[in-house]
Structures are given as C-alpha cells and as structure tokens.
Motif scaffolding. Sequence first.
Motif, PDB file in Angstrom:
ATOM      1  N   ARG A 348      28.736  25.399 -22.205  1.00  0.00           N
ATOM      2  CA  ARG A 348      27.649  26.259 -22.652  1.00  0.00           C
ATOM      3  C   ARG A 348      28.139  27.698 -22.796  1.00  0.00           C
ATOM      4  O   ARG A 348      29.268  28.031 -22.393  1.00  0.00           O
ATOM      5  N   PHE A 349      27.278  28.540 -23.338  1.00  0.00           N
ATOM      6  CA  PHE A 349      27.641  29.923 -23.638  1.00  0.00           C
ATOM      7  C   PHE A 349      26.629  30.867 -23.004  1.00  0.00           C
ATOM      8  O   PHE A 349      25.422  30.625 -23.044  1.00  0.00           O
ATOM      9  N   MET A 350      27.133  31.933 -22.384  1.00  0.00           N
ATOM     10  CA  MET A 350      26.274  32.993 -21.866  1.00  0.00           C
ATOM     11  C   MET A 350      26.748  34.323 -22.436  1.00  0.00           C
ATOM     12  O   MET A 350      27.950  34.584 -22.513  1.00  0.00           O
ATOM     13  N   ARG A 351      25.794  35.131 -22.830  1.00  0.00           N
ATOM     14  CA  ARG A 351      26.097  36.459 -23.361  1.00  0.00           C
ATOM     15  C   ARG A 351      25.817  37.494 -22.279  1.00  0.00           C
ATOM     16  O   ARG A 351      24.813  37.425 -21.588  1.00  0.00           O
ATOM     17  N   TYR A 352      26.727  38.433 -22.116  1.00  0.00           N
ATOM     18  CA  TYR A 352      26.481  39.493 -21.143  1.00  0.00           C
ATOM     19  C   TYR A 352      26.217  40.802 -21.874  1.00  0.00           C
ATOM     20  O   TYR A 352      26.592  40.981 -23.034  1.00  0.00           O
ATOM     21  N   GLU A 353      25.573  41.703 -21.193  1.00  0.00           N
ATOM     22  CA  GLU A 353      25.238  42.997 -21.770  1.00  0.00           C
ATOM     23  C   GLU A 353      25.767  44.101 -20.872  1.00  0.00           C
ATOM     24  O   GLU A 353      25.748  43.991 -19.645  1.00  0.00           O
ATOM     25  N   VAL A 354      26.238  45.154 -21.500  1.00  0.00           N
ATOM     26  CA  VAL A 354      26.718  46.328 -20.781  1.00  0.00           C
ATOM     27  C   VAL A 354      25.789  47.485 -21.103  1.00  0.00           C
ATOM     28  O   VAL A 354      25.540  47.786 -22.271  1.00  0.00           O
ATOM     29  N   GLU A 355      25.263  48.110 -20.071  1.00  0.00           N
ATOM     30  CA  GLU A 355      24.345  49.225 -20.277  1.00  0.00           C
ATOM     31  C   GLU A 355      24.907  50.472 -19.606  1.00  0.00           C
ATOM     32  O   GLU A 355      25.352  50.431 -18.456  1.00  0.00           O
ATOM     33  N   PHE A 356      24.889  51.581 -20.326  1.00  0.00           N
ATOM     34  CA  PHE A 356      25.419  52.838 -19.797  1.00  0.00           C
ATOM     35  C   PHE A 356      24.432  53.944 -20.132  1.00  0.00           C
ATOM     36  O   PHE A 356      24.039  54.113 -21.288  1.00  0.00           O
ATOM     37  N   ARG A 357      24.003  54.682 -19.121  1.00  0.00           N
ATOM     38  CA  ARG A 357      23.022  55.734 -19.346  1.00  0.00           C
ATOM     39  C   ARG A 357      23.448  57.022 -18.663  1.00  0.00           C
ATOM     40  O   ARG A 357      24.103  57.006 -17.625  1.00  0.00           O
ATOM     41  N   LEU A 358      23.023  58.137 -19.256  1.00  0.00           N
ATOM     42  CA  LEU A 358      23.165  59.450 -18.634  1.00  0.00           C
ATOM     43  C   LEU A 358      21.774  60.006 -18.379  1.00  0.00           C
ATOM     44  O   LEU A 358      20.903  59.933 -19.249  1.00  0.00           O
ATOM     45  N   ARG A 359      21.563  60.547 -17.192  1.00  0.00           N
ATOM     46  CA  ARG A 359      20.252  61.084 -16.853  1.00  0.00           C
ATOM     47  C   ARG A 359      20.386  62.511 -16.350  1.00  0.00           C
ATOM     48  O   ARG A 359      21.328  62.849 -15.625  1.00  0.00           O
ATOM     49  N   GLU A 360      19.427  63.325 -16.718  1.00  0.00           N
ATOM     50  CA  GLU A 360      19.364  64.678 -16.176  1.00  0.00           C
ATOM     51  C   GLU A 360      18.990  64.616 -14.697  1.00  0.00           C
ATOM     52  O   GLU A 360      18.159  63.806 -14.281  1.00  0.00           O
ATOM     53  N   VAL A 361      19.619  65.445 -13.882  1.00  0.00           N
ATOM     54  CA  VAL A 361      19.286  65.490 -12.457  1.00  0.00           C
ATOM     55  C   VAL A 361      18.949  66.922 -12.058  1.00  0.00           C
ATOM     56  O   VAL A 361      19.281  67.870 -12.761  1.00  0.00           O
TER      57      VAL A 361
END
Length: 361
Positions: A348-361
């Motif tokens: 079977r096949f699984m897709r992965y996701e990469v998430e990258f965010r910048l936030r003001e602090v």
Amino acid sequence: MTQDSRHDAALRRLSAILARRGQDRSLDGMIAAQKDVRARFAPIFAPEALSELTADQMRAFLSYRNNRHWKGLDRLGPSITRDMDALRQALRELLDESRPIAERLDALLPRGRARVRRLGKAVLTPILLIVYPDRYGVWNAVVESAMQTLGIWPEFERGLSVGRKYERLNSLMLRIVSDLAIDLWTLDGLWWRVETVATGENEEAGTDDELSVDEAPADDAADEDRACVFGLERYLHEFLLDNWDATPLGAEWELLEEEGDVNGYGSERPTPVGRIDLLARHRREPRLLVVELKRNQASDRTVGQILRYMGWVRENLATDGEAVEGLVIAHEGDDRLRYALSGVPDVRFMRYEVEFRLREV
C-alpha cells in the motif's frame, strides 16, 4: 567444510582485501582514521571523564563524519541522549573492567532490550573499541552480514544471553586479528568491505545524509517550493525512526530490534538485494511490514524494489504462517505507481506532508 577450514578460507578473503588497501581509497581512509578518531573520543569516554560527558559530545561521536566507521548512528542520538544521567551511568557500567564483559552487556541489554533507549550493541561495542582498542571488537549488523558471507558466523544456543554471544564473537575476532597481525579497528574496516561487496552497494563509504541510489534531488527546473520540500524530506527516515511510536503506524507495528539495536535490523537492514529502509513486526498478529521511503516522488519502479525486499524477507526472516506486507511512504506518487499498486494487494501507499510555519512572537 569444517569450522577450521571455514576460518582459513575467511582469513584468505580478508587478507586479499587487505592487500588491495592501497587501491581502495574508502577502506584505506577508514583504517587510517583510527589515530584521529581515538585522539578525539578516547579521552571523552575514559571512565574518569564520563561525569563530564555532554549530549553534544555523544552526538558528535555518533556521526559518521566524526567516527569514520559507523553509519546511521546519528539517527539514534536524540533517543540516546534524552536522559544524560542514565547514559553516563550506563557507560560507567560498560567500561568497568572489574566485571566480565558478558555480565556488563547483559545488565545494559536485559533480555535483549536496551536499558537506555537505542543504546544497543551497535553503539556500545564501538565505544568499547575506542576506549580499549586491543580488547574488544565491534558487533553490529554489518559485522553479522560479513561473517555470514564468510561462513564464520557462530551458531548460538537458543536462549544464550547477549553478553555470552558477544563474549564468543569477541574471542573469534581476537583470534582473527592475531592470525592476520592486524588490530581490531582494521578488522572492522574489513568487515565493512566484505559486506558492501556482498550486498552490491556503492564502493564509497558515504555520509550520514546520503540519498538512496534511485533518488535524486530536484533538478534546476524545479521551483523553490519543491526544493524546500526536498530539503526537509531528507530527514524523513530520522523522524520516523525517532518518533515511530507516535505515528499511526506505531499503534500496530513495532520496529524490529535485536540485542537492543534497531539499526541494521528494523532500520536500514542490509540484504543481498538492497538495504531495507524500515522493517516492522505487527504487535499482535503474525505479520511483517517492509517500508520503503521516498523523499520525493514514488513511481512504479518503487513497486519492483519493495517486492524484491519483501521476497527476501519472506524467504529469510518470516516464520511459518507469518505474512509479509509492503508500504511505500512518499511525498507524492504518480499514476504509474497507482496502477502498479492496484495489482499488488499486499503493498500500500501512504503520503506524508511537511508543514513549516513562521509566527510572530
């Protein structure tokens, strides 16, 4: 063939490899690195200095760029260094020469499970070699593969402890270095060359972050987003290895371990048909799972690759009645992959996701 004749044949093979050292740049570099590696790490791991051992120093040792012999250990660093007090105590016990080595290893690997997470024999025995270079050889998946190729891997009695196994292996390695008039560091390099020839892998020793042979980075025409994704994807294997139990897969499957080691067993397992990225066993049912990671896009070629690995696992590792399944994990797959998988129900096949965010602090 008798045990002595197999031993003599192995000596001839190892001698032939050693004789070509001058023409083998990778092997020569590994052997020649001994002085520099020991000069850097022997003082750090000296029993009297262990109270000062830092996580950065331990992780530096686990990097192939620094130890020059053992690839893939860097991925174990986060787990091994999570509790530095426990790590320091474990290393004190490991290096305590007032106790038999079998007793020490059995205490650190009770019932074959690492007392300190990921601190298995493939990390413990290189440290022994660094601190006591004339007494202890390395035991890891590469050594096992090489000794099996040469026909000198011992048959262990069922139920024999990790420490007793190592005691026997180390005696054999000490005999070999005596017969060849070399040291244990050099022997470790010879094991590596035997294993790379047997598995048909790249001649070069490689680096910690090398890519699979059938993968390539995005070409010049790829857009910046794709290049950024690729840069993050290089750490997919490391992420899964260190966070396996927290993923959806971890609820049903556990990575294979032997004598406290996942490297070379459940992770990057060397075989004559290629290196398996991840290998897991179902927690409740008689099933094995072969995982192939693609940091970029998977295609129908991937199906042939994973079927090859599954066939080897089915023939060499699976017990009677144990099913072998396959899983491809990639950022995306093309139509050729989808159609190929439609005809292979066990993969079977699984897709992965990469998430990258910048936030003001």
